[in-house]
Every structure is written in structure tokens, then in C-alpha cells.
Write a protein that holds these residues in place. Structure first.
Motif, PDB file in Angstrom:
ATOM      1  N   ASN A  19      17.362  85.264  21.940  1.00 12.53           N
ATOM      2  CA  ASN A  19      17.901  84.171  22.802  1.00 12.53           C
ATOM      3  C   ASN A  19      18.540  84.905  24.006  1.00 12.53           C
ATOM      4  N   ASP A  20      17.640  85.874  24.491  1.00  9.53           N
ATOM      5  CA  ASP A  20      17.887  86.426  25.877  1.00  9.53           C
ATOM      6  C   ASP A  20      19.241  87.542  25.942  1.00  9.53           C
ATOM      7  N   THR A  21      19.837  87.779  24.867  1.00  8.20           N
ATOM      8  CA  THR A  21      20.981  88.632  24.733  1.00  8.20           C
ATOM      9  C   THR A  21      20.317  89.876  23.814  1.00  8.20           C
ATOM     10  N   TRP A  22      20.819  90.973  24.324  1.00  6.90           N
ATOM     11  CA  TRP A  22      20.378  92.498  23.927  1.00  6.90           C
ATOM     12  C   TRP A  22      21.312  92.647  22.648  1.00  6.90           C
ATOM     13  N   TYR A  23      20.804  93.332  21.535  1.00 10.35           N
ATOM     14  CA  TYR A  23      21.687  93.607  20.394  1.00 10.35           C
ATOM     15  C   TYR A  23      21.375  95.208  20.242  1.00 10.35           C
ATOM     16  N   ASP A  24      22.161  95.830  19.711  1.00 10.96           N
ATOM     17  CA  ASP A  24      21.932  97.235  19.126  1.00 10.96           C
ATOM     18  C   ASP A  24      21.645  96.937  17.832  1.00 10.96           C
ATOM     19  N   VAL A  25      20.578  97.850  17.282  1.00 10.66           N
ATOM     20  CA  VAL A  25      20.373  97.946  15.770  1.00 10.66           C
ATOM     21  C   VAL A  25      20.054  99.533  15.297  1.00 10.66           C
ATOM     22  N   SER A  26      20.769 100.227  16.084  1.00 11.09           N
ATOM     23  CA  SER A  26      20.678 101.488  15.677  1.00 11.09           C
ATOM     24  C   SER A  26      21.109 101.897  14.447  1.00 11.09           C
ATOM     25  N   HIS A  27      22.131 101.129  13.879  1.00  8.28           N
ATOM     26  CA  HIS A  27      22.565 101.285  12.527  1.00  8.28           C
ATOM     27  C   HIS A  27      21.648 100.787  11.494  1.00  8.28           C
ATOM     28  N   LEU A  28      20.312 100.165  11.865  1.00  2.65           N
ATOM     29  CA  LEU A  28      19.431  99.737  10.807  1.00  2.65           C
ATOM     30  C   LEU A  28      18.298 100.360  10.848  1.00  2.65           C
ATOM     31  N   VAL A  29      17.874 100.962  12.141  1.00  6.00           N
ATOM     32  CA  VAL A  29      16.583 101.882  12.061  1.00  6.00           C
ATOM     33  C   VAL A  29      16.936 103.149  13.229  1.00  6.00           C
ATOM     34  N   ASN A  30      16.157 104.134  12.619  1.00  7.17           N
ATOM     35  CA  ASN A  30      16.453 105.098  13.613  1.00  7.17           C
ATOM     36  C   ASN A  30      15.696 105.242  15.073  1.00  7.17           C
ATOM     37  N   ASP A  31      14.381 104.712  15.202  1.00 13.26           N
ATOM     38  CA  ASP A  31      13.755 104.541  16.303  1.00 13.26           C
ATOM     39  C   ASP A  31      12.464 103.510  16.127  1.00 13.26           C
ATOM     40  N   TYR A  32      12.073 103.305  17.203  1.00 13.80           N
ATOM     41  CA  TYR A  32      10.607 102.620  17.039  1.00 13.80           C
ATOM     42  C   TYR A  32       9.575 103.529  17.363  1.00 13.80           C
ATOM     43  N   ASN A  33       9.222 104.053  16.254  1.00 15.93           N
ATOM     44  CA  ASN A  33       8.233 105.096  16.284  1.00 15.93           C
ATOM     45  C   ASN A  33       7.251 105.348  15.040  1.00 15.93           C
ATOM     46  N   GLU A  34       6.344 105.923  14.940  1.00 16.06           N
ATOM     47  CA  GLU A  34       5.372 106.208  13.990  1.00 16.06           C
ATOM     48  C   GLU A  34       5.831 105.701  12.565  1.00 16.06           C
ATOM     49  N   ALA A  35       6.865 106.451  12.386  1.00 17.38           N
ATOM     50  CA  ALA A  35       7.346 106.351  11.027  1.00 17.38           C
ATOM     51  C   ALA A  35       7.885 104.753  10.719  1.00 17.38           C
ATOM     52  N   PHE A  36       8.594 104.248  11.871  1.00 16.25           N
ATOM     53  CA  PHE A  36       9.182 102.776  11.831  1.00 16.25           C
ATOM     54  C   PHE A  36       7.781 101.845  11.607  1.00 16.25           C
ATOM     55  N   PHE A  37       6.791 102.011  12.330  1.00 20.75           N
ATOM     56  CA  PHE A  37       5.606 100.983  12.323  1.00 20.75           C
ATOM     57  C   PHE A  37       4.853 101.332  11.100  1.00 20.75           C
ATOM     58  N   ALA A  38       4.779 102.457  10.616  1.00 17.66           N
ATOM     59  CA  ALA A  38       4.108 102.883   9.363  1.00 17.66           C
ATOM     60  C   ALA A  38       4.629 102.229   8.027  1.00 17.66           C
ATOM     61  N   ASP A  39       5.899 102.152   8.277  1.00 22.61           N
ATOM     62  CA  ASP A  39       6.721 101.770   7.090  1.00 22.61           C
ATOM     63  C   ASP A  39       6.875  99.979   6.819  1.00 22.61           C
ATOM     64  N   ASP A  40       6.207  99.485   8.112  1.00 27.37           N
ATOM     65  CA  ASP A  40       6.368  98.011   7.922  1.00 27.37           C
ATOM     66  C   ASP A  40       7.616  97.535   8.158  1.00 27.37           C
ATOM     67  N   ALA A  41       8.555  98.505   8.875  1.00 28.53           N
ATOM     68  CA  ALA A  41       9.869  98.062   9.161  1.00 28.53           C
ATOM     69  C   ALA A  41      10.343  96.968   9.731  1.00 28.53           C
ATOM     70  N   ILE A  42       9.368  96.319  10.612  1.00 34.70           N
ATOM     71  CA  ILE A  42       9.724  95.327  11.262  1.00 34.70           C
ATOM     72  C   ILE A  42      10.285  93.895  10.364  1.00 34.70           C
ATOM     73  N   ASN A  43       9.576  93.856   9.215  1.00 39.38           N
ATOM     74  CA  ASN A  43       9.864  92.788   8.307  1.00 39.38           C
ATOM     75  C   ASN A  43      11.349  93.165   7.844  1.00 39.38           C
ATOM     76  N   GLN A  44      11.448  94.286   7.385  1.00 32.25           N
ATOM     77  CA  GLN A  44      12.919  94.572   6.893  1.00 32.25           C
ATOM     78  C   GLN A  44      14.053  94.542   8.131  1.00 32.25           C
ATOM     79  N   LEU A  45      13.587  94.781   9.180  1.00 32.44           N
ATOM     80  CA  LEU A  45      14.487  94.562  10.311  1.00 32.44           C
ATOM     81  C   LEU A  45      14.831  93.375  10.593  1.00 32.44           C
ATOM     82  N   GLN A  46      14.010  92.472  10.344  1.00 38.26           N
ATOM     83  CA  GLN A  46      14.069  90.870  10.538  1.00 38.26           C
ATOM     84  C   GLN A  46      15.038  90.251   9.725  1.00 38.26           C
ATOM     85  N   LYS A  47      14.844  90.835   8.336  1.00 36.12           N
ATOM     86  CA  LYS A  47      15.686  90.323   7.582  1.00 36.12           C
ATOM     87  C   LYS A  47      17.401  90.870   7.648  1.00 36.12           C
TER      88      LYS A  47
END
Length: 284
Positions: A19-47
Motif C-alpha cells: 500500500n505504497d509503504t516500504w517495509y524491511d523484511v531482512s529478518h525474514l529473508v537474506n536477500d533476493y538472490n538465486e537461493a531465494f527464487f530457487a526455493d520458491d521463498a516468495i510464497n513463504q514470504l507472503q505468509k
């Protein structure tokens, strides 16, 4: 979901826009890198995001490139008929592929540096996509299942290096700062129709590019499938899909290019906008 990376150069942290507000999620994921995308971490991040408790990030904070440096940045040349015509090039019958060095990647609003000895630094607004699942010999029908999201890209090009210095285009495409990516990666659910997005670019407030992805010669599923026949696309890899007419090289009656002090702004529907101030090369 909209993914951002924020913070000082080399110290970026992952975040999201809600909703146009920026939030820190560094406590949930390390970075948006190969490991993140390969692990389908987007769905977990959403949860995890839905649980709340996120810290806001001030919008005055610098944005880095929307993903960590990928294994490769694959470019598609002359993928709009109007751009091919303005550069007096033949309409391609197969996608023209080239690479852009990943060391060219910078944040969306970082300065663009005119390379040493450059006379013809040019601009190109482009839709880029991020691979979300390893892709090798994929079909067109399955191609979009391998896309994690879409991102704004300015495919800066040094035309003398690219065209007049022999060899492949990569020399004119890979100079430092020549690949600003962002402000964010938009997951596919954020984009109603990726093949009907307006993309535009201005130089010093004057609109020079105004196109639509409806005019792509080769569409997104075809490109992902096609490229995967020649190389394995890894999670986090970027494919940038070409630019519409209006580049400096195609200006009439004479081409014109960027100079120190110029300001380039660009945007794509649903993918935000970015701004780069043009600076001359200085010895580091």
C-alpha cells in the motif's frame, strides 16, 4: 507483491512495498538472490508478511537494484518493429540475443556515468523479467511458470563501442552503471497484462520514448522458451526484452546522445519509475 532492496551501495537489505509503504523484511529473508527464487521463498514470504510486525523504511532511503546480482543478464535486441526501423536494421526473424555484464547493475536512481572516452552514450527503456525457477528447454506453454516477476530497466548503451569497435554488442552495453534495475520487482499477480504496458522515457523532461509492450515482436513466453533452448536460465536471472523507438541513435535528422548534467527519467505501467542523473567519468 512488490520486492525492493534498500540501503547503501553494497549493504542493501530486502524489503517490500505494501500500500505504497516500504517495509524491511531482512529478518525474514537474506536477500533476493538465486537461493531465494530457487526455493520458491516468495510464497513463504507472503505468509510471513501477513503475520504483521514489519518495520517501516523511510522513503528517503536509497533503493538498490531490485535483486541481488544474478548469474546473467540476457538482452534481446531489436524487439520492437519501430525501433528496428529507426536504426535502419532488418526486422529479426529470430530473437537477437546478447549479454550485459552484471557489474553494470546499479540502483534505479543511481547516477549513470558516461564511460571514459565515450561520445555516444544512449538510453533504452525496457521491460525486464526475473526468472523464478530453473528453465532449460521449456515450452512456451510452461514458460510463464518460470517467471518470478517483472522490473523496469534502462539498457544504457555506448553506440560507438557497440557498433563501431568490432565484435559483439556486449562492449557497448556493459559499462559501469549501464543497468539500473527497479524500483521494485512486481510479482506476476501485480500485472494485469504484461503484453499491454506503456513504457516511456524522457531526457531533461522531453519525452523521447513512448511505446507499449503490445508491440513486442517476440512476446514473453516465446522469449523464455527460446532462450532456454540455448542456455539454462537460473533463478534470479534477468531477461530484458528490448526497447521501442526513440533512442538517441535513431534521432532525425542527426543522432544525439547524453551529456553530463542531463537527467533521464523512465517508467512502465505497474512497475514504477526511475531517474538517473548523467555524470562524466572521473578517475577513481
Amino acid at each position: 507483491m512488490k520486492l525492493i532492496r534498500f540501503g547503501a551501495e553494497g549493504q542493501e537489505k530486502p524489503g517490500v512495498i505494501i500500500n505504497d509503504t516500504w517495509y524491511d523484511v531482512s529478518h525474514l529473508v537474506n536477500d533476493y538472490n538465486e537461493a531465494f527464487f530457487a526455493d520458491d521463498a516468495i510464497n513463504q514470504l507472503q505468509k510471513d508478511i501477513e503475520k504483521g510486525g514489519l518495520s517501516e523504511v523511510a522513503k528517503t532511503t536509497r533503493l538498490g537494484a531490485a535483486m541481488a546480482r544474478p548469474s546473467k543478464l540476457v538482452c534481446v535486441g531489436l524487439n520492437y518493429i519501430d525501433h528496428a526501423k529507426e536504426t535502419d536494421a532488418e526486422i529479426p526473424t529470430e530473437p537477437i540475443l546478447f549479454f550485459k555484464a552484471t557489474s553494470a547493475i546499479v540502483g534505479p536512481n543511481d547516477n549513470v556515468i558516461i564511460p571514459k572516452n565515450s561520445k555516444k552514450t544512449d538510453w533504452e527503456v525496457e521491460l525486464a523479467l526475473v526468472i523464478g525457477k530453473k528453465a532449460s528447454y521449456v515450452s512456451e506453454e510452461d514458460a510463464l511458470n518460470h517467471v518470478a516477476g517483472y522490473v523496469l530497466h534502462n539498457d544504457y548503451s555506448e553506440r560507438e563501442f557497440q557498433i563501431e569497435r568490432n565484435g559483439q554488442w556486449v562492449k557497448g552495453k556493459s559499462c559501469d552503471t549501464f543497468a539500473p534495475l527497479g524500483p521494485f520487482i512486481a510479482t506476476p499477480d501485480e500485472i494485469e497484462d504484461v503484453h499491454n504496458l506503456r513504457l516511456w522515457l524522457t531526457v531533461n523532461g522531453n519525452k523521447v520514448q513512448d511505446g507499449n509492450t503490445a508491440n513486442l515482436i517476440f512476446n514473453i513466453p516465446f522469449l523464455v522458451s527460446y532462450i532456454s533452448q540455448f542456455m539454462t536460465l537460473l533463478p534470479g536471472d534477468v531477461i530484458t526484452t528490448g526497447t521501442p523507438a526513440g533512442v538517441g541513435l535513431g534521432m532525425k535528422p542527426e543522432p544525439w546522445y547524453l551529456n553530463e548534467g542531463d537527467v533521464v527519467e523512465l517508467g512502465i505501467d505497474g512497475l514504477g519509475s526511475s531517474k538517473q542523473h548523467v555524470k562524466a567519468y572521473t578517475k577513481q
